[in-house]
Design an enzyme around this catalytic site. Structure first.
Site, PDB file in Angstrom:
ATOM      1  CG  HIS A 140     -13.742  17.701  34.235  1.00 49.70           C
ATOM      2  ND1 HIS A 140     -13.240  18.432  35.272  1.00 49.70           N
ATOM      3  CD2 HIS A 140     -14.377  16.643  34.791  1.00 49.70           C
ATOM      4  CE1 HIS A 140     -13.557  17.851  36.419  1.00 49.70           C
ATOM      5  NE2 HIS A 140     -14.250  16.759  36.156  1.00 49.70           N
TER       6      HIS A 140
ATOM      7  CB  SER B 189     -12.967  18.851  41.214  1.00 44.52           C
ATOM      8  OG  SER B 189     -13.307  18.524  39.889  1.00 44.52           O
TER       9      SER B 189
END
Ligand code: AMP
Length: 453
Positions: free
Chosen positions: A197, A346
């Site tokens: 990210h 994640s």
């Protein structure tokens, strides 16, 4: 603080860490005081401060704050400040936060008028942000402001990575930015932010004037409630990372704000969403396309950043953006990996140590196919077999799918035909559930084309 009619109070940050710092500041203040429509009313004490950011080993800054009375519009004051910085010898092409002889920042401003006026002016345009977004976190600005009787915490808050929860507020903020000529970038995420990210946000930061990172675990793209519940949520850490990167707004809406009672419209997706993730997770891509369309409509962003890590999602989003005439440019960004090749995700945090060690096989398998391609192999079956052999050698992973698709739209390749140099992409999903918190599916993909990787 009282102002004469027609004059506004403006606080100006003063600094510099090259040459005779105090002389540069005093000269600039003398010039400012001589400009028609400008008066320097008070100047705080000047203090030595260690440099923040920029290259290491810089000399200390000398910092303070001046209180001005100003009849000029703020953009005109900004232009004068830039001119004074240039006259003091500042090199505007030098590294950001690097050493500089003079630094003048408009920190906060009130409206013109007599009597005490609150410092409530907000400017959020490409060239100027007032109140200064880093004002609260910098002691060398806070302290001199307090010395001059200003409470930094009472100013309108434009700090970096400020959280916006209401979609209407987000739309209004972005509208203001566009009016100020800003190029707006958006990075849609579900949070639990990591280096993947971060790379997207850094690219957006480098290419856009304003950056929104969205953190929203979108229930519409989950088909299994347990997976939605188990999805990691780490908003405070996410905000810290966003602040580090220089993201302007973190949009973190509640589910009911995005999908209020009565919400009924969803985007149907086509061929791009068929098979692979679309086959494994009913309604997944319709949920993705719907939330992305909402985010791009709310922000009216010029650019939207997505990872190639989720290559099928990228293809679905590109299709929806084209079909619905959404004006954002979709920017695909390369996959960020762990040192052993595992794509950052994640979900990696949920892997137990054995599964985590075994998970390196996912990228290893794709590399095996790529190595075969580079060595001249063009038979799809042979390329898939090269990857499959690696995957089969790792008993802890269960392959959900391994496919070779056309580069770009990920269309199904013509059966029995050798690959040409135009390229294909190999995509894989592998499940691990030996010692992980719950069964964890890892996605990865690699380009098989003649372009260097
Ligand atoms: P997510 O929060 O998983 O929905 O991901 C948000 C965005 O980050 C998507 O565009 C992903 O493709 C992208 N992303 C996630 N992991 C990576 C990675 N390892 N490298 C590059 N982009 C990634």
């Amino acid at each position: 603080m009282s102002t004469s009619p027609g004059l506004a109070t403006v606080y100006l940050g003063l600094g510099g860490n090259l040459g005779d710092r105090e002389a540069a500041i005093r000269t600039a203040l003398a010039h400012l005081g001589a400009v028609p429509g400008l008066k320097v009313r008070r100047v705080s004490a000047l203090r030595d401060t260690a440099a923040v950011g920029g290259p290491p080993g810089q000399p200390d800054h000398l910092n303070g704050v001046a209180e001005l009375q100003c009849a000029l519009p703020l953009p005109a004051l900004l232009a004068i400040c830039k001119q004074l910085e240039a006259e003091a010898g500042r090199d505007f092409t030098a590294e950001r936060n690097g050493p500089r002889p003079l630094d003048l920042d408009i920190l906060a401003a009130g409206r013109p008028g007599g009597g005490p006026a609150p410092l409530d002016v907000v400017v959020d345009t490409r060239d100027l942000t007032v109140p200064h977004p880093r004002l609260r976190e910098r002691a060398f600005v806070r302290e001199p402001l307090v010395e001059l009787g200003v409470d930094p915490d009472a100013l309108p808050n434009l700090e970096l990575a400020r959280t916006v929860r209401d979609p209407v507020d987000l739309a209004a903020t972005c509208r203001g930015w566009r009016r100020g000529d800003c190029v707006v970038g958006v990075v849609p995420t579900m949070g639990a932010l990591h280096a993947g990210h971060r790379a997207l946000m850094e690219r957006a930061r480098a290419e856009c004037d304003r950056v929104v990172a969205t953190v929203f675990v979108n229930p519409k793209q989950f088909d299994v409630a347990a997976d939605l519940d188990a999805y990691p949520r780490t908003l405070e850490q996410d905000r810290a990372l966003c602040r580090e990167v220089g993201v302007d707004v973190v949009f973190a809406p509640a589910v009911h704000a995005m999908y209020p009672t009565g919400f009924a419209s969803e985007i149907a997706v086509g061929a791009e969403g068929e098979g692979m993730e679309g086959g494994a997770r009913a309604g997944h891509f319709s949920g993705v396309a719907t939330v992305v369309a909402k985010l791009l409509n709310l922000t009216q962003a010029d650019r939207a950043y997505f990872g190639e890590k989720d290559a099928q999602q990228l293809a679905v989003v590109r299709r929806a953006v084209t079909d619905l005439e959404i004006q954002a440019e979709v920017v695909g960004c390369p996959i960020v990996r762990e040192p052993d090749g595992l794509a950052r995700s994640s979900r990696n945090a949920r892997l137990g140590p054995r599964d985590r060690a075994a998970a390196a096989v996912v990228h290893r398998a794709l590399r095996a196919a790529r190595d075969a391609f580079v060595a001249g192999e063009r038979d799809p079956a042979a390329l898939l077999a090269a990857a499959r052999a690696e995957l089969d050698a790792e008993p802890l992973g269960t392959v959900d799918y391994l496919e070779l698709r056309a580069e770009g739209d990920l269309g199904v390749l013509a059966a029995g035909r050798a690959l040409d140099d135009g390229g294909a992409r190999m995509l894989v999903a592998v499940r691990f559930d030996t010692d992980s918190e719950c069964a964890t599916r890892l996605l990865d993909n690699i380009s098989l084309s003649r372009a260097p990787q």
